[in-house]
Design a protein around this motif. Structure first.
Motif, PDB file in Angstrom:
ATOM      1  N   SER A 193       0.980  -1.331   0.140  1.00  0.00           N
ATOM      2  CA  SER A 193      -0.200   0.018  -0.027  1.00  0.00           C
ATOM      3  C   SER A 193       0.454   1.312   0.113  1.00  0.00           C
TER       4      SER A 193
ATOM      5  N   ASN B   8      -0.601   4.277  -1.540  1.00  0.00           N
ATOM      6  CA  ASN B   8      -1.829   4.251  -0.938  1.00  0.00           C
ATOM      7  C   ASN B   8      -2.376   4.574   0.499  1.00  0.00           C
ATOM      8  N   TYR B   9      -3.610   4.420   0.916  1.00  0.00           N
ATOM      9  CA  TYR B   9      -3.639   5.080   2.425  1.00  0.00           C
ATOM     10  C   TYR B   9      -3.128   3.213   3.144  1.00  0.00           C
ATOM     11  N   PRO B  10      -3.194   2.764   3.568  1.00  0.00           N
ATOM     12  CA  PRO B  10      -3.163   1.124   4.393  1.00  0.00           C
ATOM     13  C   PRO B  10      -4.529   0.907   5.191  1.00  0.00           C
ATOM     14  N   ASN B  11      -4.635  -0.464   4.394  1.00  0.00           N
ATOM     15  CA  ASN B  11      -6.185  -0.342   5.321  1.00  0.00           C
ATOM     16  C   ASN B  11      -6.065  -2.242   6.132  1.00  0.00           C
ATOM     17  N   LEU B  12      -5.837  -1.686   7.168  1.00  0.00           N
ATOM     18  CA  LEU B  12      -5.574  -2.048   8.330  1.00  0.00           C
ATOM     19  C   LEU B  12      -6.771  -1.900   9.319  1.00  0.00           C
ATOM     20  N   ARG B  13      -7.053  -3.406   9.830  1.00  0.00           N
ATOM     21  CA  ARG B  13      -7.894  -3.059  10.882  1.00  0.00           C
ATOM     22  C   ARG B  13      -7.340  -2.746  12.000  1.00  0.00           C
ATOM     23  N   GLN B  14      -8.269  -2.716  13.361  1.00  0.00           N
ATOM     24  CA  GLN B  14      -7.927  -1.658  14.494  1.00  0.00           C
ATOM     25  C   GLN B  14      -7.198  -3.056  15.822  1.00  0.00           C
TER      26      GLN B  14
ATOM     27  N   GLU C  59      -4.617  -5.073  13.368  1.00  0.00           N
ATOM     28  CA  GLU C  59      -3.668  -4.490  12.937  1.00  0.00           C
ATOM     29  C   GLU C  59      -2.476  -3.577  13.305  1.00  0.00           C
ATOM     30  N   ARG C  60      -3.458  -2.301  13.291  1.00  0.00           N
ATOM     31  CA  ARG C  60      -3.088  -1.159  14.226  1.00  0.00           C
ATOM     32  C   ARG C  60      -2.308  -0.418  15.210  1.00  0.00           C
TER      33      ARG C  60
END
Length: 144
Positions: A86, A91-97, A99-100
């Protein structure tokens, strides 16, 4: 070595070094001792013997912390596999809560522990700071 664990403890995790290494896991490393840049295997850079080990007896070291780092890296590495493409594609990374939170925990805990263990006085190596808050979104790292 009585503990049977790794001797070389990395202050820059190998999972991060792999992302900058070639296909043979060689990292082009500047050596102040040789004053040049040379390819070195990631197992031999940014490490120190027994950095995170505590001496238990004359022939035994406690490597619990090093093992915990290895376990944490095993959790974090797949998240980085999602993050890097990403970022490279802008692109903005699409991580779940979860994962963050795991990435934030890894970033913060590695820095704190490294500061404690690189202070070479024995007193600073006896006690590690403990968080009073517990996160329920990350699985605990086992002592075993």
């Amino acid at each position: 070595m009585a503990d049977g664990g790794p001797k070389k403890h990395h202050f820059v995790p190998q999972m991060l070094l792999r992302r900058f290494a070639d296909s043979d896991e060689k990292f082009h490393h500047f050596s102040r001792h040789r004053v040049d840049v040379a390819p070195m295997h990631i197992g031999n850079v940014f490490c120190q013997n027994h950095l995170y080990a505590l001496q238990k007896s004359d022939d035994e070291r406690d490597i619990t912390l090093e093992k915990a780092f290895g376990e944490m890296e095993g959790i974090i590495s797949p998240f980085l596999d999602l993050l890097v493409p990403s970022i490279l594609s802008r692109n903005y990374p699409n991580l779940r809560q979860r994962e963050r939170e795991a990435l934030a925990f890894f970033s913060i805990s590695n820095g704190d522990v490294f500061q404690i263990f690189t202070n070479r006085s024995w007193e600073s190596r006896k006690v590690l700071p403990q968080s009073k808050e517990k996160s329920h979104s990350l699985r605990p790292i086992s002592d075993h």
